[in-house]
Scaffold this active site. Structure first.
Site, PDB file in Angstrom:
ATOM      1  N   ASN A  77       0.820  -1.192   0.000  1.00  9.23           N
ATOM      2  CA  ASN A  77       0.000   0.000   0.000  1.00  9.23           C
ATOM      3  C   ASN A  77       0.864   1.255   0.000  1.00  9.23           C
ATOM      4  OD1 ASN A  77      -1.854   2.019   0.352  1.00  9.23           O
ATOM      5  ND2 ASN A  77      -2.741   1.223   2.229  1.00  9.23           N
ATOM      6  N   ASP A  78       1.503   1.557   1.126  1.00  5.90           N
ATOM      7  CA  ASP A  78       2.264   2.802   1.238  1.00  5.90           C
ATOM      8  C   ASP A  78       3.311   2.964   0.135  1.00  5.90           C
ATOM      9  OD1 ASP A  78       0.895   3.626   3.465  1.00  5.90           O
ATOM     10  OD2 ASP A  78       2.315   2.751   4.880  1.00  5.90           O
ATOM     11  N   VAL A  79       3.914   1.853  -0.301  1.00 10.89           N
ATOM     12  CA  VAL A  79       5.000   1.955  -1.281  1.00 10.89           C
ATOM     13  C   VAL A  79       4.498   2.319  -2.672  1.00 10.89           C
ATOM     14  CG1 VAL A  79       6.501   0.346  -0.042  1.00 10.89           C
ATOM     15  CG2 VAL A  79       4.963  -0.512  -1.817  1.00 10.89           C
ATOM     16  N   THR A  80       3.158   2.437  -2.833  1.00 13.71           N
ATOM     17  CA  THR A  80       2.610   2.838  -4.130  1.00 13.71           C
ATOM     18  C   THR A  80       1.937   4.205  -4.033  1.00 13.71           C
ATOM     19  OG1 THR A  80       0.437   1.892  -3.681  1.00 13.71           O
ATOM     20  CG2 THR A  80       2.075   0.430  -4.661  1.00 13.71           C
ATOM     21  N   ALA A  85       1.831   3.638   7.560  1.00 15.35           N
ATOM     22  CA  ALA A  85       2.112   5.036   7.878  1.00 15.35           C
ATOM     23  C   ALA A  85       0.859   5.785   8.317  1.00 15.35           C
ATOM     24  CB  ALA A  85       2.737   5.732   6.674  1.00 15.35           C
TER      25      ALA A  85
END
Lengths: 133, 471
Positions: B397-400, B438
């Site tokens: 999720n966060d890495v995209t 995050a």
């Protein structure tokens, strides 16, 4: 040039080399020994340590990111080389306390040595090239 | 074996260890590298056993210890599931730390064995080195135990913070330094054990505020510590091999920590101070729990996804920790194989901090028989998203999240991300709409070219595979 001349020349050269070696040794003994005796052994260890840090730095940057997990496995296994200290403590047996601690340390480090290398081998065995054709 | 010979043997072992790390520069040379490592370790152990003064009884004890430990290690390592790798590594780090503590204790009680003086009157320099090895070893031990407990879900992955935490740690750190000085001055056994206890407490307190998804950094850092502990013991025992190996491992762990921090655009200090993602950390770290469903998202069925991917030329799969939790890697590879049969190009994009330890995703994909040539790192794959028909995000999720590039107020601002939004269609497999670790919303979910596939990662992928096989 006949064989006898060649043999004579060779033996003369060998003789000369021996003389040079003897001279070099005398020179080395005269100069190097006092220098070696003067330096603090701690400085030698520190030199080795710092150079090894640099070697580690360059070698590890070359590790491909895909193999970072196996890298942790290998470093984990080799850091257990601390087993050397454990073996000395147990084997030399200067005191009972040292033997007990050495025994425990050796057993713990052995878990890591075998575990670390085996799990790394398992991981690496999976990284096969499977491109067909 | 004379001292010169054993030193030579140690040198050979050190070189073999360097070659072991060198081998990891490519998968094809890595297996030989691992073999070098094993041979090096064997040489080191045999050379030590052959040192003068080794008694028969002592050697028997050593072999017993090695057999017990080695048997346990071999048993665990050959059975462990690859998804449980991070906690295994954390557990192994703790053992190195504890082993360093015990070796320091052995050196303290039998200094004659190591030529550093006599009991009660050890050289000052050796006491400094000993206390360093002891303290770092103890911190490594208790820190790794906490990391293990968090990764194994024996305790909550959420950061544990309290008021004055950092001041307490600072105070303990200073107290530790004072104790080391007092120990060097007096050489007292009580102080030796006080240092050990204090360092145990410090290791514990240092790791509890760090959340689950920051574990890649923690595991790398503890890896580094275990190296420094070995080097510290090496200085105490004046042992070249321990010093070289400790430095190699220390450097390796430090570099990995740096890479992980860079992958999150956070400083190591920021990670260590912990408390990141306190609000949502727990739920997200566990793989994304409930969370309120929000209106205008486009949810699709596995059949829709199968249909779109069947007609795609280029598909990029983005796996994250959620894939590991759901154990979806095998079925994911099946999906990839089916799509390849349809003529599509299938590649896998790995973010540096995906998973719970460096390179975790690569190992899981390799285990599922995904060829490593298809697995790409962030810099390599990012330009390709623009040409991709489908980006298939599974458990990430966060890495995209494009907020990392656009929203200066976002906690993940500046983090390098995978540019999945450039693909024609983006699929997200998620259990619900919960935000990532995050604690920030991902605006991608609300874009017109995004289709959400709600459900368990493994189950959804299985349904896609069935749909692909049907027609």
């Amino acid at each position: 040039m006949n064989p006898t001349d060649l043999a004579n020349q060779a033996s003369a050269t060998a003789q000369r080399a021996l003389e040079l070696a003897a001279q070099a040794r005398m020179l080395a003994e005269a100069h190097v020994a006092p220098v070696a005796a003067a330096a603090d052994p701690f400085l030698y260890l520190l030199t080795i340590f710092l150079l090894a840090c640099f070697v580690g730095y360059y070698v590890v940057w070359n590790v491909t990111p895909a193999l970072h997990s196996p890298l942790m496995g290998v470093t984990n296994a080799i850091s257990s080389v601390i087993v050397v200290g454990a073996i000395l403590a147990t084997g030399l047996g200067e005191s009972l306390a040292a033997q007990v601690f050495g025994f425990l340390a050796a057993a713990l480090a052995a878990v890591n040595i075998f575990g670390g290398f085996i799990v790394t081998r398992r991981m690496l065995a999976m990284f096969q090239s499977k491109k067909k054709g | 074996m004379a001292a010169t010979l054993s030193t030579l043997a140690y040198l050979v072992a050190a070189v073999l260890f360097i070659l072991a790390l060198r081998g990891l520069s490519h998968p094809t040379t890595s297996r030989r590298g691992n073999l070098y490592g094993m041979v090096g370790m064997g040489i080191a152990i045999v050379a030590t056993l052959l040192r003068p003064g080794m008694g028969g009884g002592g050697i028997g004890l050593i072999i017993l210890a090695l057999a017990i430990g080695g048997g346990a290690g071999a048993y665990i390592a050959s059975r462990i599931q690859m998804t449980a790798l991070p906690q295994l590594v954390a557990a192994f780090h703790s053992l190195v730390g504890l082993s360093a503590v015990f070796v320091a204790a052995a050196a303290f009680y039998a200094p004659e064995s190591f030529g550093i003086g006599h009991a009660g009157e050890i050289h000052g320099g050796s006491l400094v080195e000993m206390s360093l090895g002891l303290a770092i070893g103890a911190i490594t031990f208790s820190g790794s135990v906490i990391a293990f407990a968090k990764l194994q879900a024996l305790m909550s992955g959420a950061p544990i913070t309290f008021k004055g935490q950092h001041w307490l740690n600072l105070g303990l750190g200073i107290l530790l330094l004072v104790l080391v000085i007092a120990f060097v001055a007096s050489g007292s056994a009580a102080l030796f054990w006080l240092i050990a206890i204090l360092a145990f407490a410090l290791g514990f307190l240092l790791i509890i505020p760090i959340g689950g998804a920051d574990m890649p950094v923690v595991v790398s850092m503890l890896n580094s510590y275990s190296g420094w502990a070995a080097a510290g013991i090496g200085f105490t025992l004046s042992n070249l091999l321990l010093i070289v190996t400790g430095a190699l491992v220390g450097a390796s762990g430090a570099i990995l920590s740096y890479i992980m921090c860079k992958g999150m655009n956070r400083s190591i200090i920021n990670v260590l101070l912990g408390g990141f993602g306190t609000d949502a950390g727990g739920a997200a770290a566990a793989g994304g729990g409930g969370g309120g469903e929000r209106a205008p998202v486009k949810a699709g069925s596995p059949e829709d996804a199968a249909y779109i991917m069947k007609n795609a030329q280029k598909i990029i799969v983005v796996p994250g920790y959620g894939m590991a939790v759901a154990q979806a890697q095998q079925v994911l590879r099946e999906m990839g194989d089916l799509l390849k049969k349809e003529g599509a190009q299938v590649e896998y994009a790995i973010h540096p901090v995906a998973g719970r330890m460096p390179g975790h995703m690569n190992v899981l994909l390799a285990e599922a028989n995904v060829p490593y040539e298809d697995v790409k790192e962030l810099e390599e794959i990012n330009p390709e998203f623009a040409e991709a028909d489908v980006a298939f995000v599974i458990g990430a999720n966060d890495v995209t999240n494009p907020a990392a590039k656009t929203d200066k107020s976002s906690p993940i601002y500046g983090m390098p991300i995978l540019d999945v939004e450039r693909a024609k269609t983006v699929f997200f497999i998620k259990r619900g709409m919960a935000s990532g670790y995050a604690g920030v919303d991902n605006e991608l979910f609300f874009r017109p070219n995004t289709m959400m596939l709600f459900g368990d990662a493994k189950k959804v992928t299985q349904e896609i595979v069935q749909a692909l096989q049907r027609d």
